[in-house]
Motif scaffolding. Structure first.
Motif, PDB file in Angstrom:
ATOM      1  N   SER A  21       0.844  -1.044   0.040  1.00  0.00           N
ATOM      2  CA  SER A  21      -0.023   0.078  -0.020  1.00  0.00           C
ATOM      3  C   SER A  21       0.873   1.100   0.260  1.00  0.00           C
ATOM      4  O   SER A  21       2.101   1.240   0.074  1.00  0.00           O
ATOM      5  CB  SER A  21      -0.784   0.021   1.264  1.00  0.00           C
ATOM      6  OG  SER A  21      -1.770  -1.087   1.452  1.00  0.00           O
ATOM      7  N   LYS A  22       0.460   2.282  -0.113  1.00  0.00           N
ATOM      8  CA  LYS A  22       1.195   3.732   0.042  1.00  0.00           C
ATOM      9  C   LYS A  22       1.541   4.070   1.426  1.00  0.00           C
ATOM     10  O   LYS A  22       1.531   3.036   2.172  1.00  0.00           O
ATOM     11  CB  LYS A  22       0.097   4.817  -0.480  1.00  0.00           C
ATOM     12  CG  LYS A  22      -1.101   5.038   0.749  1.00  0.00           C
ATOM     13  CD  LYS A  22      -2.069   6.037   0.326  1.00  0.00           C
ATOM     14  CE  LYS A  22      -3.258   6.167   1.593  1.00  0.00           C
ATOM     15  NZ  LYS A  22      -4.112   7.418   1.333  1.00  0.00           N
ATOM     16  N   THR A  23       2.297   4.819   1.460  1.00  0.00           N
ATOM     17  CA  THR A  23       3.135   5.182   2.641  1.00  0.00           C
ATOM     18  C   THR A  23       1.945   5.531   3.734  1.00  0.00           C
ATOM     19  O   THR A  23       1.241   6.172   3.583  1.00  0.00           O
ATOM     20  CB  THR A  23       3.994   6.630   2.351  1.00  0.00           C
ATOM     21  OG1 THR A  23       4.716   6.284   1.528  1.00  0.00           O
ATOM     22  CG2 THR A  23       4.683   6.770   3.691  1.00  0.00           C
ATOM     23  N   ALA A  24       2.569   4.670   4.943  1.00  0.00           N
ATOM     24  CA  ALA A  24       1.631   4.714   6.220  1.00  0.00           C
ATOM     25  C   ALA A  24       2.071   5.681   7.219  1.00  0.00           C
ATOM     26  O   ALA A  24       3.151   5.645   7.650  1.00  0.00           O
ATOM     27  CB  ALA A  24       1.465   3.363   6.762  1.00  0.00           C
ATOM     28  N   PHE A  25       1.099   6.811   7.420  1.00  0.00           N
ATOM     29  CA  PHE A  25       1.809   7.796   8.300  1.00  0.00           C
ATOM     30  C   PHE A  25       1.154   7.867   9.743  1.00  0.00           C
ATOM     31  O   PHE A  25      -0.141   7.510   9.811  1.00  0.00           O
ATOM     32  CB  PHE A  25       1.448   9.247   7.823  1.00  0.00           C
ATOM     33  CG  PHE A  25       2.167   9.644   6.660  1.00  0.00           C
ATOM     34  CD1 PHE A  25       3.715   9.880   6.707  1.00  0.00           C
ATOM     35  CD2 PHE A  25       1.713   9.677   5.336  1.00  0.00           C
ATOM     36  CE1 PHE A  25       4.358  10.332   5.490  1.00  0.00           C
ATOM     37  CE2 PHE A  25       2.502  10.086   4.325  1.00  0.00           C
ATOM     38  CZ  PHE A  25       3.740  10.350   4.402  1.00  0.00           C
ATOM     39  N   ALA A  26       1.797   7.800  10.957  1.00  0.00           N
ATOM     40  CA  ALA A  26       1.245   7.697  12.285  1.00  0.00           C
ATOM     41  C   ALA A  26       0.022   8.501  12.550  1.00  0.00           C
ATOM     42  O   ALA A  26       0.010   9.583  12.032  1.00  0.00           O
ATOM     43  CB  ALA A  26       2.410   8.116  13.162  1.00  0.00           C
ATOM     44  N   GLY A  27      -0.808   7.930  13.033  1.00  0.00           N
ATOM     45  CA  GLY A  27      -2.318   8.567  13.368  1.00  0.00           C
ATOM     46  C   GLY A  27      -2.992   8.739  12.246  1.00  0.00           C
ATOM     47  O   GLY A  27      -4.239   9.500  12.336  1.00  0.00           O
ATOM     48  N   SER A  28      -2.964   8.211  11.082  1.00  0.00           N
ATOM     49  CA  SER A  28      -3.694   8.746   9.832  1.00  0.00           C
ATOM     50  C   SER A  28      -4.773   7.715   9.588  1.00  0.00           C
ATOM     51  O   SER A  28      -4.467   6.489   9.917  1.00  0.00           O
ATOM     52  CB  SER A  28      -2.931   8.765   8.714  1.00  0.00           C
ATOM     53  OG  SER A  28      -2.188   7.785   8.157  1.00  0.00           O
ATOM     54  N   TYR A  29      -5.723   7.991   8.663  1.00  0.00           N
ATOM     55  CA  TYR A  29      -6.782   6.860   8.279  1.00  0.00           C
ATOM     56  C   TYR A  29      -6.028   6.431   7.232  1.00  0.00           C
ATOM     57  O   TYR A  29      -5.449   6.875   6.251  1.00  0.00           O
ATOM     58  CB  TYR A  29      -8.095   7.539   7.948  1.00  0.00           C
ATOM     59  CG  TYR A  29      -8.624   7.926   9.306  1.00  0.00           C
ATOM     60  CD1 TYR A  29      -9.714   7.114   9.819  1.00  0.00           C
ATOM     61  CD2 TYR A  29      -8.551   9.266   9.720  1.00  0.00           C
ATOM     62  CE1 TYR A  29     -10.622   7.381  11.046  1.00  0.00           C
ATOM     63  CE2 TYR A  29      -9.372   9.500  10.662  1.00  0.00           C
ATOM     64  CZ  TYR A  29     -10.190   8.824  11.348  1.00  0.00           C
ATOM     65  OH  TYR A  29     -10.934   8.855  12.767  1.00  0.00           O
ATOM     66  N   TYR A  30      -6.322   5.029   7.004  1.00  0.00           N
ATOM     67  CA  TYR A  30      -5.279   4.378   5.955  1.00  0.00           C
ATOM     68  C   TYR A  30      -6.386   3.077   5.149  1.00  0.00           C
ATOM     69  O   TYR A  30      -6.823   2.393   5.882  1.00  0.00           O
ATOM     70  CB  TYR A  30      -4.211   3.834   6.759  1.00  0.00           C
ATOM     71  CG  TYR A  30      -3.113   3.189   5.856  1.00  0.00           C
ATOM     72  CD1 TYR A  30      -2.265   4.004   5.058  1.00  0.00           C
ATOM     73  CD2 TYR A  30      -2.970   1.795   5.860  1.00  0.00           C
ATOM     74  CE1 TYR A  30      -1.307   3.419   4.352  1.00  0.00           C
ATOM     75  CE2 TYR A  30      -1.930   1.350   5.047  1.00  0.00           C
ATOM     76  CZ  TYR A  30      -0.930   2.075   4.342  1.00  0.00           C
ATOM     77  OH  TYR A  30      -0.005   1.608   3.504  1.00  0.00           O
ATOM     78  N   GLU A  31      -5.951   2.987   4.006  1.00  0.00           N
ATOM     79  CA  GLU A  31      -6.442   1.830   3.209  1.00  0.00           C
ATOM     80  C   GLU A  31      -5.166   0.905   2.852  1.00  0.00           C
ATOM     81  O   GLU A  31      -4.329   1.106   2.170  1.00  0.00           O
ATOM     82  CB  GLU A  31      -7.189   2.292   2.201  1.00  0.00           C
ATOM     83  CG  GLU A  31      -7.910   1.206   1.414  1.00  0.00           C
ATOM     84  CD  GLU A  31      -8.675   1.761   0.214  1.00  0.00           C
ATOM     85  OE1 GLU A  31      -8.858   1.298  -0.895  1.00  0.00           O
ATOM     86  OE2 GLU A  31      -9.501   2.511   0.531  1.00  0.00           O
TER      87      GLU A  31
END
Length: 233
Positions: free
Chosen positions: A26-36
């Motif tokens: 998946s795309k870059t995962a940033f702390a505290g963000s909504y993510y798919e």
């Protein structure tokens, strides 16, 4: 000094290698963000096609929603310890017959809110269930290994899919305190340069040559817990 003059954007090199393991792509995962997130299952088990996948997501994540898949229906079980969520179990099960042979790969998705734990790798233990089309004999592949960078580990477990959590970032310089040991600096390959003290790292080979040629700088090879680093995006 090299710290002040290196402002040329670094090239981002993307590997085209085929994923042999069950993995999160998946795309870059940033702390505290909504993510798919997308769970990629590239093959079956010992020549048999996949008919069910069960994935465990830590309870530190926000509410989990499975994304509809043509593979079949999904279900989510929330595991509690008192009033605390310890984990989520997501199951995708095939709605039709398995294929005659192991010729297909599958993607499974889910949405959630990521924990605010930058510079950590989160593992998702996953069990893959397969079935022979003729005999209906079942087999499994357990992708549950979390040895990671434990170089002394002798575990022969299949590696669990994992996701690296990045800190929030802004264009230009960012200052971070790292609480985890980072062995693989390729997690910074989309940055222009990373500095710790007088040592630096960049995925750009030209920038790395400049670092090596600078008598006041050293090559940064790993980052230890408690380190304060500067990263330029």
């Amino acid at each position: 000094m090299l710290f002040s003059v290196l402002t040329v954007p670094a090239a981002l090199f993307v590997s085209a290698t085929v994923q042999a393991h069950v993995s999160v792509t998946s795309k870059t995962a940033f702390a505290g963000s909504y993510y798919e997130a997308t769970l990629a299952v590239p093959h079956g088990c010992d020549g048999d096609d996949t008919y069910k996948v069960v994935m465990t997501i830590p309870g530190t994540f926000g509410k989990v929603r499975a994304i509809h898949s043509s593979f079949g229906p999904s279900s989510i079980e929330t595991i509690m310890d008192g009033e605390t969520i310890t984990s989520y179990t997501v199951t995708w099960e095939r709605s039709g017959n398995v294929s005659e042979a192991d010729t297909e790969s599958y993607n499974f998705g889910f949405r959630t809110k990521l924990p605010d734990t930058p510079f950590t790798s989160i593992h998702f233990p996953t069990v893959q269930y397969c079935r022979d089309d003729e005999t209906l004999e079942e087999s499994t592949s357990e992708w549950v290994g979390t040895a990671g960078h434990d170089h002394d580990s002798t575990s022969d477990e299949l590696p669990a899919p994992s996701l690296f959590i990045y800190p929030k970032r802004y264009p230009g310089w960012n200052q971070y305190t790292v609480d985890e040991h980072i062995h693989d600096l390729s997690v910074f390959d989309d940055a222009e340069i990373v500095w710790f003290g007088t040592s630096a790292y960049s995925s750009n080979p030209v920038t790395m040559e400049m670092i090596r040629a600078d008598g006041n700088a050293g090559v940064l090879e790993q980052i230890h817990p408690g380190s304060e680093i500067w990263v330029k995006y």
